[in-house]
Design an enzyme around this catalytic site. Structure first.
Site, PDB file in Angstrom:
ATOM      1  N   GLY A 295       0.777  -1.235   0.000  1.00 43.33           N
ATOM      2  CA  GLY A 295       0.000   0.000   0.000  1.00 43.33           C
ATOM      3  C   GLY A 295       0.810   1.287   0.000  1.00 43.33           C
ATOM      4  O   GLY A 295       0.245   2.362   0.236  1.00 43.33           O
ATOM      5  N   GLY A 296       2.096   1.194  -0.255  1.00 39.60           N
ATOM      6  CA  GLY A 296       2.931   2.404  -0.281  1.00 39.60           C
ATOM      7  C   GLY A 296       2.438   3.396  -1.316  1.00 39.60           C
ATOM      8  O   GLY A 296       2.322   4.600  -1.037  1.00 39.60           O
ATOM      9  N   CYS A 416       9.836  -2.880 -10.669  1.00 43.76           N
ATOM     10  CA  CYS A 416      11.169  -2.669 -10.097  1.00 43.76           C
ATOM     11  C   CYS A 416      12.127  -3.674 -10.735  1.00 43.76           C
ATOM     12  O   CYS A 416      13.017  -4.201 -10.081  1.00 43.76           O
ATOM     13  CB  CYS A 416      11.155  -2.752  -8.578  1.00 43.76           C
ATOM     14  SG  CYS A 416      10.502  -4.282  -7.931  1.00 43.76           S
TER      15      CYS A 416
END
Ligand code: SAM
Length: 572
Positions: A295-296, A416
């Site tokens: 949830g960043g 990423c």
């Protein structure tokens, strides 16, 4: 039991001889013993036949005694005497010594044989220099330099008969040993960074700076910075972000300060600000964060939406989705619905979003400094598996987006990973199979994505995508692309009515999207789907007819009590 001393050459070693030569009283004793040998021979022969000498060697004490008792000449006489007649005239102790010498000779011979065998066996592999256990990194480092030197002017510097690929193979192997990567990943990195590979590899050995994101729902960056400075935190604002702070050092654990517990900030890598900045969420929009745990990015999106509109935070892994719940609560987010679906079926559950963020599951090749296991654990299949799932997810993300949105119609794709297959390869698939185009990310730094990579040729607009690298930007390796969905579809829309943020009605299990109908060349990888999401589990079957997705958790807030329909009502 006697102790074996196969390599003990003390009685005949140079040191011993030297000692005896220095002993002036030795000569008369030797003569006396020679006489004794002759006299006692016959009697001793009888005794010998009854009681043979022990097979095992005497222990060290008796051996020492023996050596002291017999001067060098005596021992020499025993060794030299090999015929039976000699045996007949020897004293028992001399026989014992002879036997012992014989045994020792045999042991020496076996030891020599063994040594030769070992040499022969290792000659063809590696010299037994101990390097097998701990490679000499200094030598490897030097060889890396030497090979790079040759490759820089190959024609002039190469060794006769050695090809470029010989040098490249040696370089790859040495880099693998030096930096602890597997050959597959090192090969990929050599392709990606023909000139700056080592800078990249060295950057992966260093941690990225610790960064935090101010929660603008609760505080301002300046106030947060002051509060943390008062607690002994040494920090600076991140220049390219309005909410980021970099922490150089701290006297308190940043994950346990009162400000953290009060939700004034999120511990978050700076690279993960980027996709949200590219998404540029607007107030009162309907937004989907398709793979959102923990949830960043969700909480950042909610903050930029100023807690208005409606944000769906989905993650296929229900356990990971729980982390979204706690972060959303801590950060005071009120506009978010948390659910747990396989993103690939989400268009059947709901569509019509103004913006969709797909922060896709990936190989993690951009975050090696955080997770060094990636160096050794990834192989070709992992990359292919990720790329396949990512293509399915991006197709679904586009299908969830509303091309006619008045404020948006954007899809941001991020990973990423730095693998081309997981980035440009996935965007290329989206461009070919959906009516979308690439638009600028709005990020004014970062490398452009590859338009050409090895044999691959991508659309010229691929340069609008962004790549971020640890060695260039001091960020985790990251990829960000922003797509705009265009009206009119390459991909036929679902015929049956599905739940949308507007109508709040259940999706039909028979939607054409569910069956994959009408897609133009839309099977990623052209094959069957075998990738399982996160845990692979979703709490409800797609199109199960439930208005609220099973596993869905609403943030605890006054608004959270509203029905999904209420939440979904767009504010004018
Ligand atoms: C890169 S992480 C997301 C990180 C998150 N966006 C954040 O900023 O905190 C990828 C997430 O995708 C989830 N995932 C994997 N497969 C999925 C699928 N098929 N559908 C939805 N989520 C999936 C994983 O559980 C994982 O939490």
């Amino acid at each position: 039991m006697g102790r074996k001393r196969p390599l003990d050459k003390t009685p005949s070693g140079p040191g011993r001889k030297h000692k005896k030569q220095e002993d002036p009283g030795a000569a008369p004793e030797q003569k006396k013993r020679k006489r004794l040998k002759v006299k006692a021979g016959a009697v001793l022969e009888k005794k010998k036949s009854k009681k043979p000498l022990p097979v095992e060697e005497p222990d060290s004490d008796s051996s020492e005694e023996l050596a002291d008792e017999f001067p060098e000449e005596g021992v020499a006489a025993v060794s030299a005497g090999s015929d039976d007649s000699d045996q007949d005239i020897l004293l028992p102790i001399e026989k014992k010594a002879k036997k012992q010498k014989k045994q020792q000779d045999e042991d020496d011979r076996l030891a020599e044989e063994e040594l030769q065998t070992n040499l022969a066996a290792t000659e063809t592999i590696v010299l037994p220099s101990g390097q097998e256990l701990a490679p000499d990194l200094t030598i490897i480092r030097q060889r890396i330099r030497d090979v790079q030197f040759v490759l820089a002017d190959f024609k002039a510097r190469r060794q006769e008969g050695k090809s470029r690929s010989d040098y490249l193979n040696q370089l790859r192997q040495d880099l693998c040993t030096y930096y602890s990567y597997n050959e597959f990943l090192m090969g990929k990195l050599m392709d990606l960074f023909p000139t700056e590979l080592e800078t990249f590899l060295n950057a992966n050995e260093e941690p990225r700076p610790m960064t935090i994101r101010t929660n603008s729902l609760k505080t301002r960056r300046r106030d947060l910075a002051q509060a943390l400075i008062n607690r002994g935190v040494n920090l600076d604002p991140i220049k390219w972000s309005k909410v980021g702070l970099v922490i150089y050092s701290t006297e308190v654990p940043p994950g346990a300060t009162p400000e953290y517990l009060a939700g004034h900030y999120m511990l978050q890598g700076a690279s993960s600000f980027l996709p949200v900045m590219a998404l540029a969420p607007q107030e009162n929009e309907r937004i989907l964060d398709m793979c959102s745990a923990p949830g960043g990015k969700t909480t950042y999106i909610a903050a930029l939406m100023k807690n208005t509109g409606c944000l769906f935070a989905n993650d296929a892994n229900p356990d990971r989705a729980k982390a979204i719940v706690s972060n959303v609560h801590r950060m005071g987010v009120h506009n978010t619905v948390i659910c747990s679906y396989d993103g690939r079926v989400f268009p059947k559950i709901m569509h019509g979003f103004d913006r969709v963020l797909l922060d896709a599951p990936c190989s993690g090749t951009g975050v090696i400094s955080k997770d060094p296991e990636v160096k050794m654990s990834k192989d070709e299949k992992d990359i292919q598996r990720c790329a396949h799932l990512q293509k399915e997810l991006i197709a679904a993300a586009i299908d969830c987006c509303d091309a006619k949105s008045k404020t948006g119609g954007y899809i941001v794709y991020s990973t990423c990973s730095i693998m081309v297959e997981e980035n440009e390869g996935v965007i290329d698939y989206a461009l070919r199979t959906r009516n979308v185009r690439l638009v600028p990310t709005g990020l004014d730094f970062g490398q452009s994505g590859f338009v050409n990579f090895q044999q691959q040729r991508y659309h010229p607009s691929m340069k609008l995508t962004k790549r971020f690298y640890p060695h260039q930007h001091n960020l985790d390796g990251f990829f960000v692309a922003k797509l705009q969905k265009l009206p009119g579809e390459k991909h036929a829309p679902p015929k049956e009515k599905t739940q949308t943020p507007e109508n709040g009605k259940p999706a039909s299990a028979k939607s054409s999207a569910a069956k994959g109908k009408g897609k133009t060349n839309s099977q990623p990888g052209g094959g069957k789907t075998n990738s399982k999401p996160g845990s692979g589990k979703t709490k409800s079957k797609p199109g199960s007819g439930k208005t609220t997705p099973a596993g869905q958790t609403q943030a605890k807030s006054p608004k959270a009590k509203a029905t999904p329909k209420g939440i979904l009502k767009k504010k004018k």
